[in-house]
Enzyme design. Sequence first.
Site, PDB file in Angstrom:
ATOM      1  N   GLY A  55       0.853  -1.196   0.000  1.00  0.00           N
ATOM      2  CA  GLY A  55       0.000   0.000   0.000  1.00  0.00           C
ATOM      3  C   GLY A  55       0.875   1.228   0.000  1.00  0.00           C
ATOM      4  N   CYS A  82       5.158  -5.971   1.930  1.00  0.00           N
ATOM      5  CA  CYS A  82       5.587  -4.569   1.956  1.00  0.00           C
ATOM      6  C   CYS A  82       4.858  -3.787   3.054  1.00  0.00           C
ATOM      7  CB  CYS A  82       5.383  -3.961   0.563  1.00  0.00           C
ATOM      8  SG  CYS A  82       6.244  -2.409   0.373  1.00  0.00           S
ATOM      9  N   TYR A  83       3.982  -2.863   2.683  1.00  0.00           N
ATOM     10  CA  TYR A  83       3.206  -2.109   3.690  1.00  0.00           C
ATOM     11  C   TYR A  83       2.560  -3.069   4.690  1.00  0.00           C
ATOM     12  CZ  TYR A  83      -0.987   0.393   5.390  1.00  0.00           C
ATOM     13  OH  TYR A  83      -1.974   0.938   6.163  1.00  0.00           O
ATOM     14  N   HIS A 172       8.662  -7.361  -2.649  1.00  0.00           N
ATOM     15  CA  HIS A 172       7.506  -7.814  -3.439  1.00  0.00           C
ATOM     16  C   HIS A 172       7.808  -9.154  -4.125  1.00  0.00           C
ATOM     17  CE1 HIS A 172       4.917  -4.255  -3.137  1.00  0.00           C
ATOM     18  NE2 HIS A 172       6.052  -3.606  -2.977  1.00  0.00           N
ATOM     19  N   GLU A 174       5.811 -10.940  -5.698  1.00  0.00           N
ATOM     20  CA  GLU A 174       4.952 -11.130  -6.867  1.00  0.00           C
ATOM     21  C   GLU A 174       5.553 -10.581  -8.159  1.00  0.00           C
ATOM     22  OE1 GLU A 174       4.576  -9.075  -4.417  1.00  0.00           O
ATOM     23  OE2 GLU A 174       3.479  -7.255  -4.913  1.00  0.00           O
ATOM     24  N   ASP A 230     -12.407 -12.876 -25.733  1.00  0.00           N
ATOM     25  CA  ASP A 230     -13.337 -12.989 -24.599  1.00  0.00           C
ATOM     26  C   ASP A 230     -14.745 -13.378 -25.038  1.00  0.00           C
ATOM     27  OD1 ASP A 230     -11.143 -12.122 -23.274  1.00  0.00           O
ATOM     28  OD2 ASP A 230     -11.843 -10.063 -22.996  1.00  0.00           O
ATOM     29  N   LYS A 369      -6.906 -12.989 -18.398  1.00  0.00           N
ATOM     30  CA  LYS A 369      -6.855 -13.235 -19.841  1.00  0.00           C
ATOM     31  C   LYS A 369      -6.208 -14.590 -20.181  1.00  0.00           C
ATOM     32  CE  LYS A 369      -7.549 -11.160 -23.874  1.00  0.00           C
ATOM     33  NZ  LYS A 369      -8.746 -10.357 -24.173  1.00  0.00           N
TER      34      LYS A 369
END
Length: 513
Positions: A55, A82-83, A172, A174, A230, A369
């Site tokens: 954040g 993190c935050y 992070h 990710e 899609d 996606k």
Amino acid sequence: MQNQKILILNFGGQYDQLIARRVRECNVYCEVKPYTMTLQEIKDFNPIGIIFTGGPDSVYKENSYHPAEGIFELNIPILGICYSCQLLAHHLGGKVVAAGEDNAREYGKTITFYDNTCLLFEDLPEEGVSWMSHGDYMEKVPKGFKLTAHSEKCPNVAICDEDRMFYGVQFHPEVNHTANGKKMIRNFLYKVCNAVGDWTMEGYMHRCVEEIRQKVGTGQVLLALSGGVDSSVCAALFAEAIGKQLTCVFVDHGLLRKKEGDEVEAAFRRWDIHLIRVDAKERFLNRLAGVTEPEQKRKIIGEEFIRVFEEEGKKIGQTDFLAQGTIYPDVIESGKENAETIKSHHNVGGLPDFVDFKEIIEPLRLLFKDEVRELGKQLKLPKYMVMRQPFPGPGLAIRIIGEVTEEKLEILREADAIFRDEIEKADLENSMNQYFAALTNMKTVGVMGDGRTYDWAIALRSVTTEDFMTADWTRIPYEVLDRVSSRIVNEVPHVNRVLYDITSKPPSTVEFE
Ligand code: XMP
């Protein structure tokens, strides 16, 4: 049967979707929810683990974001990033302060040292690059926690309380810059949360087909099929589930690429559905005659599309359900968590308040996606359709600079097909995200045989990008460009020059108009 679920609570970080994708890539289902979720809602969601995102704020500031009271007593594993690593420290008896320049403020790639006895870092190298972005520092680690990683500047990079199953990392995991970040997330899922890995597209497809059957019953479903990934996958899913009760309206506006309309139609013939292909070519060309301004072209095409769809809808009469191919990034970005609040025209640019339907069904609204593509493969849609690059709604009209005519469309379709063919032959299609030909509004002098020509110049465009907000032009090998160029001038009448666009976005855009 329900999948195991991970809850991702978003504290305003930029990477919420990235975390969700990483979790799903590990075959564990997850959803992103706002940090304001109440304790009861969290209990009802029934996650096997919770990930708190990063954040922008400082945990000690007055209006900073905090989770529901009682969340730390649920006996559910938590990973704070993190935050949110600092959030764990702040709430559980530690102390977080602003970092000074030389003690612990860190941005970017940072060499980090891991304690491999911590489950999060088990079976990983002891040392590796991690991606940091924090201006605060855990001065005091909460009671019951141990330090599990450090960097040169910061002694407190990761913490854990294994008994309570709380884990925090300042960096992070990710993002791709963190070496082995995905493995850390996998460790959290499988070693801490005891995930079984029950999220697969095959399983999702079967469940979804069953749910659609139950929901629709004997009702009728209407779907606007554009031929894009899609809407095609959405149509295939309904076709599989309810066959004849589905009506797909495919508005062929005549601005499609070579053979595209026929390909879309052929792909859906294997199901016993009502497929209405409306040949509206003339109608669109008439409305576009003499129009040169790009935004006006877009507006006309959008409006005309709705008119045609409306007319077809009226012919069909009462329909119970409208199906839409809204996908998860659309849902997260619009902040709309609730299917009922999404209006019928949310996804397809003004569709259709007129159709008398009871409900909108959006079976892809929880998929990313790449998962939509995987689902398409499970449904046996052809690969070219599932892996197709993005194609704008206004089609070739915004790739013909200036007025759109049938003659120009014909030239562009041929040139574009040659470009795509050569890229595929060179096996380059996966190294670029969008590539196409455009017809400039320019005639130039050439020479063919002994004669002078005065004909059109074609421009080729190819970009490499992650999100289409910024893009780099693709370094296509010269020999491939050479083959494309010579084939276009030889095979496409009225073209005597081929240009390659070497501008990135910004300052250019991907499309020419
Ligand atoms: P630009 O040209 O804005 O393109 O850099 C970024 C991405 O958006 C697509 N694009 C459109 N898609 N209707 C669409 O459905 C449009 O009017 C439109 N304009 C651009 C473009 O193809 C690229 O993928």
